[in-house]
Design a protein around this motif. Sequence first.
Motif, PDB file in Angstrom:
ATOM      1  N   LEU A 266      40.889  49.263  37.952  1.00 17.77           N
ATOM      2  CA  LEU A 266      39.536  49.918  37.964  1.00 17.77           C
ATOM      3  C   LEU A 266      39.784  51.277  38.778  1.00 17.77           C
ATOM      4  CD1 LEU A 266      37.235  47.049  39.687  1.00 17.77           C
ATOM      5  CD2 LEU A 266      37.481  47.966  37.243  1.00 17.77           C
ATOM      6  N   GLU A 267      40.862  51.688  39.343  1.00 16.07           N
ATOM      7  CA  GLU A 267      41.127  52.956  39.891  1.00 16.07           C
ATOM      8  C   GLU A 267      41.449  53.690  38.759  1.00 16.07           C
ATOM      9  OE1 GLU A 267      44.344  52.633  42.774  1.00 16.07           O
ATOM     10  OE2 GLU A 267      42.809  52.133  44.579  1.00 16.07           O
ATOM     11  N   ASP A 268      42.295  53.411  37.699  1.00 15.60           N
ATOM     12  CA  ASP A 268      42.659  54.155  36.659  1.00 15.60           C
ATOM     13  C   ASP A 268      41.093  54.561  35.806  1.00 15.60           C
ATOM     14  OD1 ASP A 268      45.357  54.253  36.601  1.00 15.60           O
ATOM     15  OD2 ASP A 268      45.807  53.131  35.074  1.00 15.60           O
ATOM     16  N   LEU A 269      40.666  53.548  35.583  1.00 11.25           N
ATOM     17  CA  LEU A 269      39.154  53.900  34.808  1.00 11.25           C
ATOM     18  C   LEU A 269      38.453  54.707  35.438  1.00 11.25           C
ATOM     19  CD1 LEU A 269      38.331  50.151  33.672  1.00 11.25           C
ATOM     20  CD2 LEU A 269      39.418  51.936  32.341  1.00 11.25           C
ATOM     21  N   ALA A 270      38.283  54.466  36.952  1.00 14.69           N
ATOM     22  CA  ALA A 270      37.345  55.646  37.632  1.00 14.69           C
ATOM     23  C   ALA A 270      37.882  56.851  37.690  1.00 14.69           C
ATOM     24  CB  ALA A 270      37.485  55.325  39.104  1.00 14.69           C
ATOM     25  N   ARG A 271      39.297  57.163  37.690  1.00 14.23           N
ATOM     26  CA  ARG A 271      39.922  58.634  37.642  1.00 14.23           C
ATOM     27  C   ARG A 271      39.766  58.998  36.210  1.00 14.23           C
ATOM     28  NH1 ARG A 271      44.855  59.312  35.999  1.00 14.23           N
ATOM     29  NH2 ARG A 271      45.322  57.212  36.292  1.00 14.23           N
ATOM     30  N   LYS A 272      39.691  58.344  35.182  1.00 18.97           N
ATOM     31  CA  LYS A 272      39.304  58.781  33.856  1.00 18.97           C
ATOM     32  C   LYS A 272      38.111  58.869  33.297  1.00 18.97           C
ATOM     33  CE  LYS A 272      43.719  56.851  32.657  1.00 18.97           C
ATOM     34  NZ  LYS A 272      44.692  55.855  31.688  1.00 18.97           N
ATOM     35  N   LYS A 273      37.055  58.710  34.489  1.00 24.26           N
ATOM     36  CA  LYS A 273      35.524  58.578  34.293  1.00 24.26           C
ATOM     37  C   LYS A 273      35.123  57.715  33.294  1.00 24.26           C
ATOM     38  CE  LYS A 273      35.667  63.538  35.723  1.00 24.26           C
ATOM     39  NZ  LYS A 273      35.664  63.111  37.200  1.00 24.26           N
ATOM     40  N   VAL A 274      35.521  56.470  32.960  1.00 22.18           N
ATOM     41  CA  VAL A 274      35.152  55.491  32.396  1.00 22.18           C
ATOM     42  C   VAL A 274      33.959  54.828  33.079  1.00 22.18           C
ATOM     43  CG1 VAL A 274      35.613  53.207  31.207  1.00 22.18           C
ATOM     44  CG2 VAL A 274      37.289  55.086  31.136  1.00 22.18           C
ATOM     45  N   GLU A 275      32.747  54.793  32.176  1.00 26.30           N
ATOM     46  CA  GLU A 275      31.740  54.104  33.030  1.00 26.30           C
ATOM     47  C   GLU A 275      31.840  52.759  32.849  1.00 26.30           C
ATOM     48  OE1 GLU A 275      26.771  54.909  33.390  1.00 26.30           O
ATOM     49  OE2 GLU A 275      27.925  55.219  31.497  1.00 26.30           O
ATOM     50  N   VAL A 276      31.341  51.885  33.866  1.00 27.11           N
ATOM     51  CA  VAL A 276      31.466  50.255  33.894  1.00 27.11           C
ATOM     52  C   VAL A 276      30.139  49.857  34.319  1.00 27.11           C
ATOM     53  CG1 VAL A 276      32.734  48.300  34.560  1.00 27.11           C
ATOM     54  CG2 VAL A 276      33.945  50.350  34.263  1.00 27.11           C
ATOM     55  N   LEU A 277      29.404  49.274  33.220  1.00 29.51           N
ATOM     56  CA  LEU A 277      28.104  48.670  33.692  1.00 29.51           C
ATOM     57  C   LEU A 277      28.105  47.216  33.550  1.00 29.51           C
ATOM     58  CD1 LEU A 277      25.945  50.936  31.282  1.00 29.51           C
ATOM     59  CD2 LEU A 277      26.371  51.278  33.521  1.00 29.51           C
ATOM     60  N   THR A 278      27.963  46.658  34.643  1.00 22.87           N
ATOM     61  CA  THR A 278      27.992  45.254  34.747  1.00 22.87           C
ATOM     62  C   THR A 278      26.614  44.485  35.274  1.00 22.87           C
ATOM     63  OG1 THR A 278      28.521  45.328  37.292  1.00 22.87           O
ATOM     64  CG2 THR A 278      30.420  45.100  35.699  1.00 22.87           C
ATOM     65  N   GLY A 279      26.515  43.404  35.152  1.00 21.87           N
ATOM     66  CA  GLY A 279      25.177  42.764  35.285  1.00 21.87           C
ATOM     67  C   GLY A 279      24.020  43.081  34.467  1.00 21.87           C
ATOM     68  N   VAL A 280      24.410  43.521  33.008  1.00 21.45           N
ATOM     69  CA  VAL A 280      23.488  44.267  32.076  1.00 21.45           C
ATOM     70  C   VAL A 280      22.856  42.869  31.307  1.00 21.45           C
ATOM     71  CG1 VAL A 280      24.845  46.207  31.660  1.00 21.45           C
ATOM     72  CG2 VAL A 280      24.937  44.398  30.152  1.00 21.45           C
ATOM     73  N   LYS A 281      21.440  43.255  31.037  1.00 23.02           N
ATOM     74  CA  LYS A 281      20.648  42.120  30.132  1.00 23.02           C
ATOM     75  C   LYS A 281      20.385  42.995  28.729  1.00 23.02           C
ATOM     76  CE  LYS A 281      19.030  39.630  34.154  1.00 23.02           C
ATOM     77  NZ  LYS A 281      17.608  39.118  34.656  1.00 23.02           N
ATOM     78  N   TYR A 282      20.634  42.422  27.821  1.00 16.30           N
ATOM     79  CA  TYR A 282      20.341  42.973  26.470  1.00 16.30           C
ATOM     80  C   TYR A 282      18.626  42.850  26.164  1.00 16.30           C
ATOM     81  CZ  TYR A 282      24.940  43.484  25.417  1.00 16.30           C
ATOM     82  OH  TYR A 282      26.547  43.811  25.445  1.00 16.30           O
ATOM     83  N   GLU A 283      17.849  43.765  26.148  1.00 20.75           N
ATOM     84  CA  GLU A 283      16.505  43.825  25.973  1.00 20.75           C
ATOM     85  C   GLU A 283      16.185  44.430  24.825  1.00 20.75           C
ATOM     86  OE1 GLU A 283      14.613  42.980  28.328  1.00 20.75           O
ATOM     87  OE2 GLU A 283      16.042  42.935  30.184  1.00 20.75           O
ATOM     88  N   GLY A 284      16.776  44.345  23.755  1.00 21.63           N
ATOM     89  CA  GLY A 284      16.416  44.793  22.320  1.00 21.63           C
ATOM     90  C   GLY A 284      17.068  45.981  21.950  1.00 21.63           C
ATOM     91  N   SER A 285      16.518  46.691  20.897  1.00 20.37           N
ATOM     92  CA  SER A 285      17.255  48.007  20.574  1.00 20.37           C
ATOM     93  C   SER A 285      16.189  49.131  19.726  1.00 20.37           C
ATOM     94  CB  SER A 285      17.903  47.310  19.223  1.00 20.37           C
ATOM     95  OG  SER A 285      17.311  46.708  18.096  1.00 20.37           O
ATOM     96  N   ASP A 286      16.899  50.250  19.669  1.00 15.32           N
ATOM     97  CA  ASP A 286      16.117  51.194  18.619  1.00 15.32           C
ATOM     98  C   ASP A 286      16.909  51.699  18.010  1.00 15.32           C
ATOM     99  OD1 ASP A 286      17.478  52.964  20.140  1.00 15.32           O
ATOM    100  OD2 ASP A 286      16.158  53.490  21.640  1.00 15.32           O
ATOM    101  N   ARG A 287      16.461  52.813  17.158  1.00 11.63           N
ATOM    102  CA  ARG A 287      17.337  53.273  16.288  1.00 11.63           C
ATOM    103  C   ARG A 287      18.615  54.010  16.585  1.00 11.63           C
ATOM    104  NH1 ARG A 287      16.797  58.907  15.631  1.00 11.63           N
ATOM    105  NH2 ARG A 287      15.471  59.886  16.785  1.00 11.63           N
TER     106      ARG A 287
END
Length: 356
Positions: A266-287
């Motif tokens: 996680l330190e590696d990912l933060a240093r490389k500016k990788v965004e980590v989104l947890t607890g997401v819910k899929y709500e649909g889609s657009d184009r």
Amino acid sequence: LPELGEWALREGIVDMVAMGRALIADPYLPKKAAEGRPEDIVPCIGCLECLETSIQAIIEAIVNPGGPNQAGVRCSVNPSVGRERECRITPASAPKRVVIVGGGPAGMEAARVARLRGHDVTLIEKDAQLGGLLRAAAVPPHKEAISLLIEYFETQMNKLGVKVELGKEATMAGIAAVRPDVVIWAAGTTPLILDIPGINRAKVVSAVDVLSGRAAVGNTVTIIGAEGIGCETANFLANRGGKITIVEVKERPLTKEGPIITTRLLEDLARKKVEVLTGVKYEGSDRNGPIVKTEAGEFRTLYADTYVLAAGARSNSGLVSALKGEFKNVYVIGDSTEPRRIHDAITEGFEVGRRI
């Protein structure tokens, strides 16, 4: 390692060389080095399984002081650590013909141990090279030492006289032609392909294909899944630049990893500016792609040039049912039983090799 230690002694830089994890992986390292057999040394792959399990044992002892004694060290590449006496490899009373399907860590360890016991072993691998998922696992940062494990196994297959058939799909007819007494199924897994609304299927690749070099990705990448393979793939891709986002429906990433690996990754990912989104819910889609709702209640469209699937795998059962109907002794080991870790694959290969 032996060469480095020998050089330091010869040059007078040190008076003594001590090793820690390397001797957990292979306690016979000094003997093999002294005998000029460095290719037979089981390499430590730096996975920190030994430290993670030791920490877990300490935590369990503190939390549950009256519980069973959990002290001990576990090693990914040495299944016998801490129980060497009961894990001796002895000659088989009656040599058998053994067919192993799958050239990953489980299959190769089973072949190694079975051959040491005197069995006639044929290993069938559909790819053009041995290693299975170890080859992809060796690609991310900090994981390079896994390639040494592949080299070790390849060397052992050759030295021990295992009949290795590469680039060959296992069939009932082909297996039956060997007239085996034992069949070991170690065919690994296939990545799960999720049907997520809004994802352009033409933009979807698996994490294994990315790490194996079989799939290219664009500058904007969304990785579906924040367990080990998802985060390791993100860490690898972040080294080349671009925008990398990991999305995970669970409340936290790396739920199957220990605290040391989790913290470092996680330190590696933060240093490389990788965004980590947890607890997401899929709500649909657009184009532009799938729409998710984040833990903070924000709605996000997961636009990406490439979507990388890293949300699990399914075991390859393949010919298992047919084999069990045809042959008396059929064993299913490694990820073919359930997708897990290198330790589990090698341990099961070791145990079945000793049992047959």
